[in-house]
Design an enzyme around this catalytic site. Structure first.
Site, short mmCIF file in Angstrom:
data_model
loop_
_atom_site.label_atom_id
_atom_site.label_comp_id
_atom_site.label_asym_id
_atom_site.label_seq_id
_atom_site.Cartn_x
_atom_site.Cartn_y
_atom_site.Cartn_z
CG ASP A 170 -2.20 0.83 0.95
OD1 ASP A 170 -2.15 1.73 0.08
OD2 ASP A 170 -3.23 0.61 1.61
C1 BGC Z 1 -5.14 3.22 -0.10
C2 BGC Z 1 -5.18 2.15 -1.18
C3 BGC Z 1 -5.08 2.82 -2.52
C4 BGC Z 1 -3.77 3.59 -2.57
C5 BGC Z 1 -3.52 4.27 -3.90
C6 BGC Z 1 -3.91 4.10 -0.25
O1 BGC Z 1 -3.96 5.14 0.65
O2 BGC Z 1 -5.12 2.59 1.18
O3 BGC Z 1 -6.37 1.41 -1.07
O4 BGC Z 1 -5.15 1.84 -3.52
O5 BGC Z 1 -3.81 4.58 -1.56
O6 BGC Z 1 -4.38 5.31 -4.11
#
Ligand code: BGC
Length: 777
Positions: A325
């Site tokens: 993540d």
């Molecule tokens: C979120 C993810 C997301 C990623 C990219 C993160 O803050 O937890 O679910 O895919 O950002 O935007």
């Protein structure tokens, strides 16, 4: 509490036009059986009244585009190995970390070194990994998320996309075919817009009804969440776009998500959050798994040898790659523990998988073989899904896609209470619509999954006390009701002035109050209360008029102190870009409600395993331990174990027709089989076509009470039509995880199953003897 189903046949207003035409995709009916292309011609068509037409014309999903020419490689493993061998060392490392392509970050001057920025002119999106053109390896162009192709902060001006309802609404359909159709729709748009990785597949379990991100996930039950996520992922990937499953694992609250440690014993973990992933991964075969921000039992999820090497890649034989993540990597050593790719490396304290990892490989601390393996995993998924074919050239049939949004919206709404007020009678003269910005549109959830809907400009309303805005999709329920109830006078009050709303309600036939609760990634709520005095508004209107309907647009269960005072409640969740029309369809009876709750509606926080959200209110960065003492007894399982009565139980949902559920039989399992099956007879004994969702629950194993959703189905039936349904039962749902043999252990003995309309509305039970045994993971 159980609420009787309404069998009223009056008020059948309006029309529907759910003919969704698919070119080149998999074609599905409500039972999941694929149809041939010839069937499309026969079965496609426009419907006049859903109650009649659905009998003649089963819904046909036709997705434009891409499925037809997606060309997954015949042997992706062999191809990945072959191509990997031809890479230089620098090219291999290039695939192991992502660049940042959001302009603020790209232009943030010296803060981000040029080698971590996407090249100028590349697509503005969540993540970007440059490919290797000389070997045909495509750039990985990554976009959020599961509800449509997101456009963060509108940074790609004018780039709109079909916005589906929240995943909780999707889970409420209990209909994997609809999940597949939604996934395929998003996949086709992602492909057409030039993306080949979709950061969707959210399936954290809803352990707490105050969780800010529950709307993006699929409820509290691992079987339901796993089956629905698997179907959605398969749908996305049918269009040649890699889909993730995320966040792995136990990111079940947003508060302090970067610094929380989720604690649970291994058996409980395997039987709950991990089981949801296990089922989704088997069914959807996602090209990538995104590991979570938090720790699990002391280890960062993205650096957890247990989660990544042992469970995911070892026990489950997962062949795709693990991406982090955004901002979840704190050390290069995560690479040894199973993380294959650092996403948007500049969002972490260091680009760990760039120079630091290269130094570790050079020093011999990280074997070269591990680098090759990680690269092969990435390439393998590209070839398996067909994500290397050119994208960005296909037209999008937004009109067809809006029908998928409308259908998910309608099927996902749950009629919680109805004493006969709904559907609205054709003869009503005066209707008052109150609150919820119903004149503007319908609410959507916030965060990285936020989609800018196609068709008309959304309206952003600042949230009191937060630096964020709630986005309303411009599908106004007020206008849709005015159109559907054309003979009636339908007026609006914004609800800010409670007395004036109550006064206006006095003289109308029906008052419909819209109540909203905005939820977003990064925020949990302190309580299950509707915000901004909406409870008082509802009570005041209910005092003034006996005929009140409440429509909820919420991301979670809420408390309903006014429940006894009003006649009907519809949970519309965040109903997507066609939400206003879908709400009007249900209220007027143009569509028959069929959604069932994927989460328990508790009476109050007192009934929850935790009275408050751990760490809520503590400063950002505080380390907090969340003890999931309920273990695998999540949601209705917790309620069953504690003998608690829900306001509305898991699985509950009313219809305008009535279904008889009888004849439950469960086959004894063959000793080594991983599945068995139940059969159930369902008859529509009411006056109109509708969709039944029979559920089978395990109630006890060898005399030990334990409630588990063991099987479910979703089927359309005409009046008087009967069907005998076969529901597969996955033995893992009945088993316990045994940490000694690291296997599923099934204790031999008598197992009691019950047939249900919900987890707390159960009819006949059967007892069968199941022989003991074990199953590998
Ligand atoms: C979120 C993810 C997301 C990623 C990219 C993160 O803050 O937890 O679910 O895919 O950002 O935007």
């Amino acid at each position: 509490m159980t609420v009787p189903e309404s069998s009223s046949d009056e008020g059948f207003l309006g029309t529907c036009d759910y003919d969704i035409v698919i070119r080149g995709g998999r074609v599905l009916d409500g039972t999941g059986s694929p149809w041939s292309a010839a069937d499309v011609a026969i079965k496609g068509g426009r419907c006049a009244k859903i109650g009649v037409i659905a009998a003649l014309v089963p819904l046909v999903f036709v997705l434009t585009a891409a499925g037809s020419d997606a060309q997954p490689a015949a042997d992706p493993d062999a191809r990945a190995k072959r191509i990997e061998r031809q890479l230089t060392a620098a090219e291999r490392f290039q695939l192991l970390y992502g660049l940042v392509s959001i302009p603020q970050a790209v232009d943030a001057g010296a803060r981000i070194p040029p080698e971590l920025k996407a090249p100028k002119g590349s697509k503005i999106t969540a993540g970007y990994v440059p490919g290797i053109p000389r070997l045909g390896i495509p750039d990985l162009v990554e976009t959020d998320a599961g509800l449509g192709v997101a456009n963060p902060g509108g940074l790609r001006p004018g780039d709109t996309a079909t916005a589906l309802p929240s995943s909780l609404a999707l889970a409420s359909t209990f209909n994997p075919d609809l999940a597949f159709a939604g996934g395929a729709m998003i996949g086709s748009e992602a492909h057409a817009k030039g993306f080949n990785v979709l950061l969707g597949g959210g399936l954290s379990l809803a352990r707490d009804p105050r969780g800010g991100r529950n709307f993006e996930n699929l409820g509290e039950d691992p079987l339901l969440a796993g089956v629905m996520a698997g179907a959605a992922i398969a749908g996305v990937q049918s269009q040649g776009v890699i889909c993730t499953a995320k966040p792995f694992a136990v990111n079940d609250q947003e508060t302090l998500r970067l610094t929380l440690d989720a604690r649970m014993d291994e058996a409980a973990l395997r039987e709950s959050d991990l089981l949801a992933f296990e089922i989704a991964i088997e069914r959807g075969v996602p090209g990538a798994v995104m590991c979570a921000y938090n720790k699990v039992n002391g280890a960062q999820a993205c650096g957890s040898d247990f989660l990544l090497n042992r469970v995911l890649k070892g026990d489950w034989h997962y062949k795709g790659w693990v991406m982090s993540d955004w901002g979840a990597v704190h050390d290069w050593s995560y690479f040894l523990n199973g993380l294959d790719q650092q996403s948007a490396a500049a969002t972490d304290s260091k680009p760990w998988f760039a120079a630091p990892l290269q130094a570790e490989v050079a020093s011999g601390r990280v074997p070269q073989q591990r680098v090759s393996e990680a690269v092969q995993r990435i390439l393998r998924s590209i070839y398996a899904v067909g994500a290397d074919r050119p994208s960005g050239s296909t037209d999008i049939d937004y009109a067809a896609h809006s029908k998928v949004a409308r259908l998910q919206g309608t099927e996902g709404m749950v009629l919680l209470k109805n004493d006969g007020l709904l559907p609205l009678r054709p003869g009503i003269h005066r209707v008052l619509v109150v609150g919820g910005h119903a004149d503007i549109g319908v609410l959507s959830g916030g965060g990285s999954s936020q989609v800018i809907p196609h068709g008309a400009k959304p309206v952003a309303i600042p949230m009191v006390g937060k630096y964020v805005e709630a986005v309303y999709f411009p599908s106004s329920p007020l206008e849709a009701l005015q159109r559907s109830l054309s003979g009636a006078q339908v007026e609006f009050q914004n609800g800010y002035d409670v007395e004036s709303a109550a006064a206006s309600a006095r003289d109308v036939d029906v008052a419909i109050i819209f109540a909203t609760q905005w939820q977003s990634e990064s925020y949990d709520h302190a309580s299950m209360e509707l915000p901004d005095g909406q409870d008082a508004l509802i009570s005041a209107v209910a005092q003034a008029n006996p005929n009140v309907v409440v429509v909820l647009e919420t991301g979670n269960p809420v408390k309903m102190p006014w429940l006894a005072e009003i006649r009907a409640v519809l949970e519309a969740w965040y109903p997507g870009q066609e939400g206003g029309i879908a709400i009007a369809d249900i209220l007027t009876g143009a569509a028959n409600p069929s959604g069932h709750l994927p989460v328990t509606f508790p009476k109050s926080e007192e009934q929850l395993p935790r009275r408050s959200i751990p760490g809520l209110g503590l400063p950002y960065g505080t380390a907090v331990q969340v003890d999931y003492r309920e273990g695998s007894e999540v949601g209705y399982r917790w309620f069953a174990a504690r003998r608690l009565e829900a306001v509305f139980p898991f699985g509950h949902g009313l219809s305008y027709t009535h279904f008889e559920l009888t004849g439950l039989k469960v086959q004894p399992r063959q000793r080594t089989a991983r599945t068995t099956e139940a059969t159930v007879a369902v008859r529509n004994s009411g006056p109109r076509r509708g969709r039944a969702v029979p559920q089978v629950y395990l109630m006890s194993a060898r005399g030990v009470p334990m409630q588990r959703l063991a099987g479910f189905a979703s089927v359309d039936l005409d009046p008087n039509e009967s069907r005998t349904l076969t529901l597969p039962i996955d033995m893992r749902v009945l088993a316990r995880w045994n940490t000694r043999c690291r296997c599923w252990s099934i204790a031999g003995g008598d197992y009691v199953f019950a047939l249900g309309r919900s987890a707390q509305d159960l009819s006949e039970t059967v007892t069968i003897h199941i022989p003991g045994g074990t199953l590998g993971p």
